[in-house]
Design an enzyme around this catalytic site. Structure first.
Site, PDB file in Angstrom:
ATOM      1  N   SER A  45      -1.591  -1.761   0.724  1.00  0.00           N
ATOM      2  CA  SER A  45      -0.685  -2.586  -0.064  1.00  0.00           C
ATOM      3  C   SER A  45      -1.103  -4.048  -0.114  1.00  0.00           C
ATOM      4  CB  SER A  45       0.737  -2.490   0.490  1.00  0.00           C
ATOM      5  OG  SER A  45       1.189  -1.169   0.338  1.00  0.00           O
ATOM      6  N   THR A  98       3.049  -6.800   0.743  1.00  0.00           N
ATOM      7  CA  THR A  98       3.218  -7.017  -0.696  1.00  0.00           C
ATOM      8  C   THR A  98       3.718  -8.431  -1.005  1.00  0.00           C
ATOM      9  OG1 THR A  98       3.619  -4.653  -0.937  1.00  0.00           O
ATOM     10  CG2 THR A  98       4.171  -6.039  -2.831  1.00  0.00           C
ATOM     11  N   HIS A 224       5.050   7.706   3.779  1.00  0.00           N
ATOM     12  CA  HIS A 224       4.351   7.801   5.071  1.00  0.00           C
ATOM     13  C   HIS A 224       5.086   8.744   6.022  1.00  0.00           C
ATOM     14  CE1 HIS A 224       1.216   4.850   4.460  1.00  0.00           C
ATOM     15  NE2 HIS A 224       2.092   3.970   4.013  1.00  0.00           N
ATOM     16  N   ASP A 262       1.815   0.093  -6.408  1.00  0.00           N
ATOM     17  CA  ASP A 262       0.510  -0.432  -5.977  1.00  0.00           C
ATOM     18  C   ASP A 262      -0.475   0.702  -5.701  1.00  0.00           C
ATOM     19  OD1 ASP A 262       2.054   0.340  -3.818  1.00  0.00           O
ATOM     20  OD2 ASP A 262       1.623  -1.429  -2.597  1.00  0.00           O
ATOM     21  N   HIS A 263       0.065   1.881  -5.394  1.00  0.00           N
ATOM     22  CA  HIS A 263      -0.756   3.063  -5.087  1.00  0.00           C
ATOM     23  C   HIS A 263       0.199   4.225  -4.849  1.00  0.00           C
ATOM     24  CE1 HIS A 263       0.747   2.487  -1.077  1.00  0.00           C
ATOM     25  NE2 HIS A 263       0.307   1.243  -1.102  1.00  0.00           N
TER      26      HIS A 263
HETATM   27 MG    MG Z   1       4.943  -3.304   0.106  1.00  0.00          MG
HETATM   28 ZN    ZN Z   2       1.816   2.394   2.698  1.00  0.00          ZN
END
Ligand code: MG
Ligand code: ZN
Length: 324
Positions: A45, A98, A224, A262-263
Site C-alpha cells: 500500500s 496510504t 489479510h 491500490d491493489h
Molecule cells: Mg491503506
Molecule cells: Zn494490505
C-alpha cells in the site's frame, strides 16, 4: 477515494451482497489500472499510494519517495502551494501507509513516529484519522498536537462528526482513535459523516477548489484476515461513503470523483454457492495479488479515466483534469 485492497472481486462480492442498490451502479466511466510497484509485480500500500500521490513507481514499503530515496513532490504539496485546499479522511491511523504517502517522505512505512513529524512539514487543511498516540505520548516526548495547535490547527479527539472543529475557520485534525479505529463490524461508523464534514469544510476553504483523499482502509485488513464478514461490512461502509460523495458532487456539479483501490488483497474468488443465485467468497492467500484494479469516475473529466493504464497514470490524469 481508495478502497485499500479493493479490486474487481471485492467490488463483485459487494455487488451481490448489497443487491441492486449498490453504489457502483452509479458510475458510467470505468477503467482499470495495473498496480505493480518498481520492484515487485505485487505492490504494497505504500508504493501503491505513492504512485497515486507522486505519479512515480517506488519500492514496496517506501513512503512518498523515489526508488533512489529522494523525496517526490506529492499532489497535496503541489496543490497547497497553488492555493487549493486539501484533506484526508481514513479509517486507519494517520501514519498508516496510504495516508502517509500523501504527506510524508520516508524510507519505510514502519517509521510511523517519523511519518507523524511530516504532518508538520507538509501543509494540509483537514485530517480525520486514528493514531493520536503517534502525535502525543511519543517515545521522543515531542507533543505534536501542541505543535499542530501552534501552527493554527484546531485539534479534536472523538468519532462524533457533528461540527467542524474551529467553526470551519481554521485547518483541523480530528483523531478518531488513539490507535487503529475499530472495524466497521465492530462499531465504527464515522467514515461517511467524516467525509461529508470534510467536503463541506474544504468547499468553503478555497475559491480555487480542493483535493480530498478518502480511504476505506480496512477493506485490505479484512482481506489479510480472510474474513468475509469483515470484508462485507467494510465494503458496505465504503459504499455509504461513496454515496455521500456522489450526493455532494451531484449538487456541486464541479467535483470529479475517482474511486479505485491500490491493489487486490486475499486472492478473493467468488465460487459456486449452495443455491442458484448464491456464491461463496473464498480467499486464496493472506497477501496482496497482482490483479487489475477497477477505477470508477464521476463528474467533470470522468471520461478520462476509461481504459487500461498504469496506477501512476491516475496521478497524471488528476493533474490533467485540474489543468495543471
Ligand atoms: Mg491503506
Ligand atoms: Zn494490505
Amino acid at each position: 477515494m481508495i478502497g485499500d485492497g479493493m479490486a474487481l472481486s471485492q467490488v463483485s462480492a459487494h455487488w451481490y451482497w448489497e443487491g441492486p442498490d449498490n453504489i457502483f451502479r452509479q458510475f458510467s466511466s470505468i477503467g482499470f489500472h495495473t498496480s505493480h510497484s518498481s520492484d515487485n509485480l505485487v505492490t504494497d500500500s505504500a508504493a501503491g499510494a505513492t504512485a497515486f500521490s507522486c505519479g512515480h513507481k517506488t519500492t514496496n514499503g517506501a513512503i512518498g519517495i523515489y526508488p533512489d530515496e529522494a523525496s517526490c513532490g506529492g499532489i497535496v504539496e503541489d496543490l497547497e502551494k497553488a492555493g487549493y485546499a486539501t484533506g484526508m479522511v481514513v479509517t486507519c491511523t494517520a501514519t498508516h501507509a496510504t495516508p502517509a504517502s500523501f504527506i510524508a517522505h520516508r524510507e519505510l512505512r514502519a517509521f510511523t513516529d517519523e511519518i507523524a513529524l511530516d504532518y508538520l512539514q507538509t501543509p494540509f487543511d483537514c485530517l480525520i484519522a486514528g493514531g493520536e498516540n503517534n502525535f502525543r505520548g511519543r517515545l521522543d516526548k515531542k507533543d505534536l498536537i501542541d505543535s499542530l495547535i501552534a501552527r493554527g490547527y484546531a485539534v479534536k479527539s472523538g468519532s462524533q462528526m457533528k461540527e467542524i472543529p474551529g467553526k470551519g475557520e481554521k485547518p483541523f485534525v480530528i483523531f478518531t482513535d488513539k490507535q487503529e479505529p475499530p472495524t466497521a463490524s465492530g462499531g465504527r461508523t464515522y467514515l461517511p459523516g467524516a467525509t461529508r464534514l470534510a467536503l463541506n469544510f474544504l468547499k468553503k476553504r478555497s475559491e480555487k477548489g480542493f483535493f480530498l483523499m478518502v480511504e476505506g482502509s480496512q477493506i485490505d485488513w479484512a482481506g489479510h484476515a480472510n474474513d468475509r464478514n469483515w470484508l462485507r461490512a467494510e465494503m458496505h461502509d465504503f459504499d455509504r461513503t461513496i454515496r455521500a460523495v456522489l450526493e455532494f458532487a451531484a449538487t456541486d456539479g464541479e467535483t470529479l470523483v475517482i474511486v479505485t483501490g491500490d491493489h487486490e488483497c486475499g486472492g478473493l474468488a467468488l465460487t459456486k454457492g449452495t443455491g442458484k443465485a448464491d456464491f461463496k467468497a473464498e480467499f486464496s492467500t493472506r497477501l496482496h495479488t497482482a490483479a487489475w484494479v477497477p477505477v470508477f469516475a464521476y463528474g467533470p473529466s470522468a471520461s478520462m479515466f476509461t481504459g487500461v493504464y498504469d496506477n501512476t497514470t491516475i496521478y497524471s490524469k488528476m493533474r490533467e483534469a485540474l489543468g495543471r
